[in-house]
Design an enzyme around this catalytic site. Structure first.
Site, PDB file in Angstrom:
ATOM      1  N   TYR A  10     -15.126   4.633  -7.106  1.00  0.00           N
ATOM      2  CA  TYR A  10     -15.819   5.882  -6.760  1.00  0.00           C
ATOM      3  C   TYR A  10     -15.782   6.094  -5.255  1.00  0.00           C
ATOM      4  O   TYR A  10     -15.685   5.153  -4.473  1.00  0.00           O
ATOM      5  CB  TYR A  10     -17.267   5.873  -7.270  1.00  0.00           C
ATOM      6  CG  TYR A  10     -18.168   4.852  -6.603  1.00  0.00           C
ATOM      7  CD1 TYR A  10     -18.865   5.159  -5.427  1.00  0.00           C
ATOM      8  CD2 TYR A  10     -18.348   3.579  -7.148  1.00  0.00           C
ATOM      9  CE1 TYR A  10     -19.689   4.232  -4.822  1.00  0.00           C
ATOM     10  CE2 TYR A  10     -19.173   2.650  -6.550  1.00  0.00           C
ATOM     11  CZ  TYR A  10     -19.854   2.970  -5.383  1.00  0.00           C
ATOM     12  OH  TYR A  10     -20.667   2.053  -4.782  1.00  0.00           O
ATOM     13  N   CYS A  11     -15.825   7.369  -4.853  1.00  0.00           N
ATOM     14  CA  CYS A  11     -15.888   7.734  -3.438  1.00  0.00           C
ATOM     15  C   CYS A  11     -16.574   9.090  -3.350  1.00  0.00           C
ATOM     16  O   CYS A  11     -17.084   9.590  -4.351  1.00  0.00           O
ATOM     17  CB  CYS A  11     -14.500   7.744  -2.801  1.00  0.00           C
ATOM     18  SG  CYS A  11     -13.273   8.693  -3.716  1.00  0.00           S
ATOM     19  N   THR A  12     -16.613   9.693  -2.187  1.00  0.00           N
ATOM     20  CA  THR A  12     -17.449  10.886  -1.984  1.00  0.00           C
ATOM     21  C   THR A  12     -17.074  12.021  -2.930  1.00  0.00           C
ATOM     22  O   THR A  12     -17.888  12.473  -3.737  1.00  0.00           O
ATOM     23  CB  THR A  12     -17.358  11.362  -0.526  1.00  0.00           C
ATOM     24  OG1 THR A  12     -17.655  10.276   0.347  1.00  0.00           O
ATOM     25  CG2 THR A  12     -18.339  12.498  -0.278  1.00  0.00           C
TER      26      THR A  12
END
Length: 295
Positions: free
Chosen positions: A186-188
């Site tokens: 996951y990331c922004t």
């Protein structure tokens, strides 16, 4: 008295082969300048990555204009509230990579996006996967500074000061024990995970997923009732956002240890580091130098 126009920020990316990135860059610059918008747009032979803000009517025109270009028609636009001065200027540039992992030759992009990347999981799909299996690993694809103020519960957080460091982290072997487990990155907004999952699969990770739409889409879906804890670091004047009222950041003031999500630039102008300070300590001017310059 005239009302203040509502301001919005849009975040999106599209991985698609672009034969002439310079022409796309000039078109994007002209479009945003004509509408008086500010923000950051990166164009490469791999596609586009943009965060742009301004009055809502102008932002809507920008989105419509961008989607008129066939390769960008399916862009997943993420909207959030803006203040009107969220970015100091407009920056539109051509770069070798949309996200600087430092391995442009390792990434292949086709009309459908990154070739060999991880399977996309919606926020609801993530919950279903965790409900079906007890060995799911959540893997943070951001840097440690971002993760310090908020992250998914129980997530693996690599020791990465920059995106480039994630490649070295993968190559170090410290995560080899995860190669047979279901790993959800996951990331922004999702763009870093598009590349990260391909790099992980290239290195032998067998069962790799990416959270579709990133933390932003997850927060829109579940607010503060899901698996996310703390604040989300964002790359504009807001610095961080929360997905509910009264959410407490995981970050701690480096002076008094109170909860805070506020990063403050080091007082030494030669330094690019930031440190966590609560509003009270920041206002008092206490220890504005980072640890590297405090001596």
């Amino acid at each position: 008295m005239p009302s203040t126009p509502l301001n919005k920020i849009v975040l999106f990316y599209v991985f698609t082969p672009l034969a002439d990135p310079d022409a796309v860059m000039l078109w994007q610059r002209n479009l945003a300048e004509r509408l008086g918008l500010k923000g950051r747009v990166i164009v490469s032979g791999h596609g586009i990555n943009a965060t742009v803000g301004g009055p809502i009517d102008q932002v809507k025109q920008y989105v419509r204009g961008t989607k008129e270009y066939a390769p960008f028609r399916g862009a997943d636009i993420k909207w959030s509230a803006g203040a009107g001065d969220d970015f100091p200027r407009l920056s539109v540039k051509v770069r070798p990579e949309l996200v600087t992992f430092g391995v442009p030759d390792e990434i292949e992009v086709g009309p459908e996006g990154i070739v060999g990347g991880g399977a996309h999981l919606t926020p609801g799909g993530l919950h279903r996967l965790i409900g079906e299996r007890d060995d799911v690993v959540l893997f943070d694809g951001r840097n440690t500074m971002e993760a310090e103020i908020g992250r998914f519960k129980g997530a693996v957080v690599p020791q990465a000061q920059t995106t480039r460091d994630l490649v070295a982290e993968l190559d170090s072997g410290k995560y080899d024990h995860l190669k047979d487990k279901p790993v959800v990155t996951y990331c922004t907004g999702g763009i870093r995970c598009e590349v990260l999952t391909a790099l992980m699969r290239n290195r032998g990770f067998q069962n790799v997923y990416q959270l579709e739409g990133g933390i932003v889409r997850y927060g829109e879906t579940f607010g503060d009732k899901g698996l996310w804890e703390g604040s989300l670091y964002v790359f504009d004047k807001r610095m961080h956002v929360e997905f509910g009222e009264g959410v407490e950041s995981l970050g701690r003031c480096t002076v008094c240890r109170k909860p805070t999500a506020d990063y403050v630039n080091c007082a030494d102008e030669r330094c690019r580091q930031q440190r966590l300070l609560c509003p009270e300590c920041a206002a008092s001017g206490t220890a504005e130098l980072c640890s590297a310059h405090a001596a």
